[in-house]
Design a protein around this motif. Structure first.
Motif, PDB file in Angstrom:
ATOM      1  N   LYS A 141       0.828  -1.220   0.000  1.00  0.00           N
ATOM      2  CA  LYS A 141       0.000   0.000   0.000  1.00  0.00           C
ATOM      3  C   LYS A 141       0.854   1.259   0.000  1.00  0.00           C
ATOM      4  CE  LYS A 141      -4.443  -1.492   1.670  1.00  0.00           C
ATOM      5  NZ  LYS A 141      -5.386  -1.612   2.803  1.00  0.00           N
ATOM      6  N   SER A 144       1.879   1.600  -3.662  1.00  0.00           N
ATOM      7  CA  SER A 144       0.837   1.915  -4.630  1.00  0.00           C
ATOM      8  C   SER A 144       0.108   3.214  -4.313  1.00  0.00           C
ATOM      9  CB  SER A 144      -0.169   0.760  -4.719  1.00  0.00           C
ATOM     10  OG  SER A 144      -0.882   0.657  -3.501  1.00  0.00           O
ATOM     11  N   ARG A 145       0.019   3.578  -3.040  1.00  0.00           N
ATOM     12  CA  ARG A 145      -0.791   4.748  -2.690  1.00  0.00           C
ATOM     13  C   ARG A 145       0.046   5.989  -2.395  1.00  0.00           C
ATOM     14  NH1 ARG A 145      -6.036   3.805  -1.716  1.00  0.00           N
ATOM     15  NH2 ARG A 145      -6.088   5.698  -0.489  1.00  0.00           N
TER      16      ARG A 145
ATOM     17  N   GLU B 118      -6.290   8.534   5.081  1.00  0.00           N
ATOM     18  CA  GLU B 118      -5.521   7.385   4.586  1.00  0.00           C
ATOM     19  C   GLU B 118      -5.483   6.228   5.592  1.00  0.00           C
ATOM     20  OE1 GLU B 118      -4.500   7.230   1.570  1.00  0.00           O
ATOM     21  OE2 GLU B 118      -3.189   5.480   1.596  1.00  0.00           O
ATOM     22  N   GLN B 122      -7.335   2.775   4.898  1.00  0.00           N
ATOM     23  CA  GLN B 122      -6.389   1.749   4.459  1.00  0.00           C
ATOM     24  C   GLN B 122      -5.848   0.877   5.588  1.00  0.00           C
ATOM     25  OE1 GLN B 122      -6.035   1.197   1.221  1.00  0.00           O
ATOM     26  NE2 GLN B 122      -7.547   2.832   1.037  1.00  0.00           N
TER      27      GLN B 122
END
Lengths: 244, 261, 227
Positions: A141, A144-145, B118, B122
């Motif tokens: 993550k 990718s983020r 975020e 996430q």
């Protein structure tokens, strides 16, 4: 050069059709090149020593081979290999000049874009990546983020340069009978026994296309970098005095 | 107020060592934080205090020692390889131990709200609508509700740091680590960030703050730790460390600070 | 495979043409770029717009199109001249056409490299030369040009490696360099795979050599700077 041909609609209609092919070649090979190039850049930065050196070799090889030779090799040479003459690979890529061009340009773009994206990744601030880990994001993550989106913005102007390079390089497709902008101009030239006039018309369209793309890139670059707002700095919230 | 003697230990470091090449940055640091403690870590630059803090959530892999969070042991040796099991544990540790950085490290491609969301979407897998609401509350808490749509480049340093604090709070960590949270700020912006940190201290949160603000250590901390040369030299209540200590290194360090002010 | 082997020296020998064409073209491009950059630094009112237009135009045109324009353009001009002056039309040398076309085009890139290099030089160095009482001409030849060239080395070495690859395009108007020879061999042996593979290897060897040379250049460049 003949004025009557230069101002004829026949000429402009037919090279505009070529322009469509040039744009299609550019967009498709940039898209595939970006996908493969990003993957290569990730392997180069995060992969094991072996994988990274494989990616580095790919980049070296495809940056070292002139595009024309790569195209000849794939268009004339590859069909000699029997397993390439059957199945989907043949139908989609090797059977047509257009498909082979897309393949050659994409492989070539991937090598250059891999270097651009790698540069983008390396300029992402370490702290911004650490901040991702610190809130408990997984490595996947974080990449990718956080890392990749920031990296892409960092190398946007290089992606722009590569797009312009591809627009120009795609004219090589005309050598293997693709009627792109240059190919169409030569085709018209052969019909009218006038090589120069259609070439000049094509040159104008290349100029316009590159100018438009350059402007688009500059606009995107600015749009993605938020300007500091006036007054943002001066604005002071109510302060609690903690320190003596 | 000083009930830290009876509150349970939440975060403990045992014998943390760290060497970079031949240089020994940490030579066995022990530290225990009880629930609700505000531990100020002070010391000259190069004393290893930031490295120590970064070892606590394994952003820096310690060469040796253990971090114990609420009874669960995380040994330096566990994280040397690429084992999946340990990586999962590491992520859990990081969720429970939040960190605020010296240079804020906001993500430039996300708005203030996006930065705070975020972790919610996430890490905690919260649905976006709920996360948005929660992120707004957090921005409100640090006094920046009106700046939710701003990008980091559009915020002052102090505002960026407050967004960064909100981002850290989002995953509801049990311990907060502050790595020199005001050192990168212009002097006139230090106050707004310290006031937010002080408000968090008043909520009874457990915090470890590496800082150069001796005033903050004196007024807000429940414990002060003085580090030099990669080891803890002095520890105790702010009164004990900052006023009573006879250690010549500490006295020299403090006197230099007084002169600067 | 076997049919291609005897032609190996023929294809590889094309490298000499590739390198020669690249060197001559490169020299043209550098001369144009340096001249245009120096002209801009004189502050002549026409210099800025003209050079900028030149760069914008030739940065946008495909190399292949330029080659054709020059080649056909020269052909037509020569034919017309032959008719009006009554001599037999002479064939155009592909080498010359490529040198002119790519030289002018890459001149645009080298203008960018040189003007970046010029901008990177501390203006105090020029002022110091003027203050010493050197004539403007001497400031240019003894201070500006050496400094600009030195600062432009990384960009120029990069440009040269691009030039080597672009020279493959000269094959389409008949210059017998590696690509053209590979194509000829592929046609006669009916082994295009092997013929083009040889061409690929040729260019990879050049690329490797260029990379090594570039690394060495940069290293020596850095050491002279530090000294």
């Amino acid at each position: 050069m003949s004025e009557s041909l230069f101002f004829s609609t026949t000429l402009w209609f037919s090279i505009l059709r070529g322009l469509q092919i040039t744009i299609l070649l550019t967009v498709l090979s940039m898209a595939f090149g970006l996908i493969l190039g990003t993957a290569l850049a990730l392997v180069r930065v995060y992969g094991s020593a072996l994988a990274s050196s494989v990616a580095a070799t790919y980049i070296f090889v495809f940056r070292g081979i002139p595009l024309l030779i790569l195209l000849y090799f794939l268009y004339y040479g590859a069909p000699q290999i029997s397993f390439l003459r059957t199945g989907l690979l043949w139908d989609v890529l090797f059977s047509s000049a257009f498909g082979t061009c897309i393949l050659a340009f994409s492989l070539n773009n991937a090598a250059y874009l891999a270097e651009a994206v790698r540069g983008g990744i390396l300029t992402v601030k370490k702290g911004q990546i650490e901040a991702g880990f610190a809130i408990g994001l997984t490595t996947r993550k974080v990449i990718s983020r956080i890392t990749l989106p920031i990296a892409m913005r960092n190398c946007l102007s290089q992606i722009g340069n590569e797009t312009i390079f591809t627009i120009k390089a795609s004219s090589i497709a005309s050598i293997v009978t693709v009627r792109d902008l240059l190919g169409q101009a030569q085709y018209v030239g052969n019909i009218y026994y006038d090589n120069i006039t259609p070439l000049l018309a094509a040159a104008i369209l290349y100029l316009v296309l590159v100018q438009i793309v350059e402007r688009l890139i500059r606009w995107a670059d600015r749009a993605l970098k938020p300007a500091p707002l006036a007054g943002a700095k001066g604005k002071r919230p109510n302060q609690l005095q903690v320190v003596s | 107020m000083k009930d830290s003697e009876v509150a349970p230990v939440i975060l403990e470091a045992r014998g943390i060592t760290k060497s970079f090449g031949g240089h020994e940055a940490l030579r066995g640091v022990d530290l225990a934080a009880h629930r609700g403690d505000v531990v100020a870590v002070i010391g000259p630059s190069g004393s290893g205090k930031s490295t120590f803090l970064r070892c606590l959530n394994f952003l820096e892999k310690p060469s040796g020692g253990q971090v114990i969070l609420d009874g669960e042991i995380f040994a330096a040796a566990d994280f040397s390889g690429r084992s999946h099991q340990h990586r999962g544990r590491l992520i859990k540790l990081r969720r429970r131990v939040g960190m605020v950085f010296q240079s804020f490290n906001l993500w430039p491609h996300r708005t203030a709200l996006g930065n705070v969301m975020e972790g919610l979407t996430q890490v905690l897998n919260m649905p976006a609508s709920e996360a948005k609401e929660r992120a707004q509350e957090l921005l409100n808490k640090v006094g920046l509700a009106s700046h939710a749509g701003h990008y980091p480049a559009q915020l002052s340093g102090g505002q960026q740091q407050r967004v960064a604090i909100a981002r850290t709070l989002a995953t509801e960590p049990e311990v907060l680590l502050f790595d020199e949270p005001t050192s990168a700020l212009d002097p006139e912006l230090v106050g707004e960030v310290l006031s937010v940190i002080q408000a968090l201290a008043r909520e009874g949160r457990t915090m470890l703050v590496v800082t150069h603000e001796i005033g903050f250590a004196r007024d807000v901390a429940t414990k002060v730790v003085f580090m030099a040369d990669g080891a803890v030299q002095e520890r105790g209540s702010p009164e004990d460390v900052l006023r009573q200590s006879q250690s010549p290194t500490l006295r020299a360090f403090l006197s230099r600070f007084r002169q600067e002010r | 495979m076997h049919a291609t082997l005897p032609f190996l020296p023929y294809i590889v020998g094309g490298l000499a043409v590739t390198i020669l064409a690249s060197l001559v073209t490169f020299a043209c491009a550098v001369a144009i770029g340096l001249a245009a950059t120096l002209w801009m630094t004189t502050g002549h009112p026409a210099a800025g717009p003209i050079v900028r237009a030149y760069v914008a135009i030739f940065r946008s045109l495909p190399e292949l199109l330029c080659i054709f324009l020059v080649y056909y353009g020269c052909e037509i001009a020569l034919q017309k001249a032959a008719v009006s002056f009554g001599f037999r039309p002479i064939p155009i040398s592909p080498f010359l056409a490529v040198t002119v076309a790519i030289g002018v085009q890459f001149g645009a890139y080298s203008v960018q490299i040189f003007s970046d290099a010029h901008r990177s030089i501390n203006p105090g160095l020029f002022e110091a030369a003027h203050a010493l009482g050197l004539s403007p001409r001497k400031v240019t030849t003894r201070v500006a040009i050496p400094l600009i060239l030195q600062a432009a080395i990384p960009g120029l070495s990069n440009l040269f490696s691009v030039m080597l690859k672009v020279s493959a395009l000269a094959s389409v108007i008949g210059l017998e360099e590696v690509t053209r020879r590979a194509k000829i061999v592929a046609g006669s042996t009916r082994e295009p795979f092997a013929a083009y593979a040889v061409a690929v290897v040729c260019f990879l060897v050049i690329a490797a050599a260029a990379a090594l040379l570039q690394a060495r250049l940069e290293r020596s460049f850095r050491s002279t700077r530090e000294a």
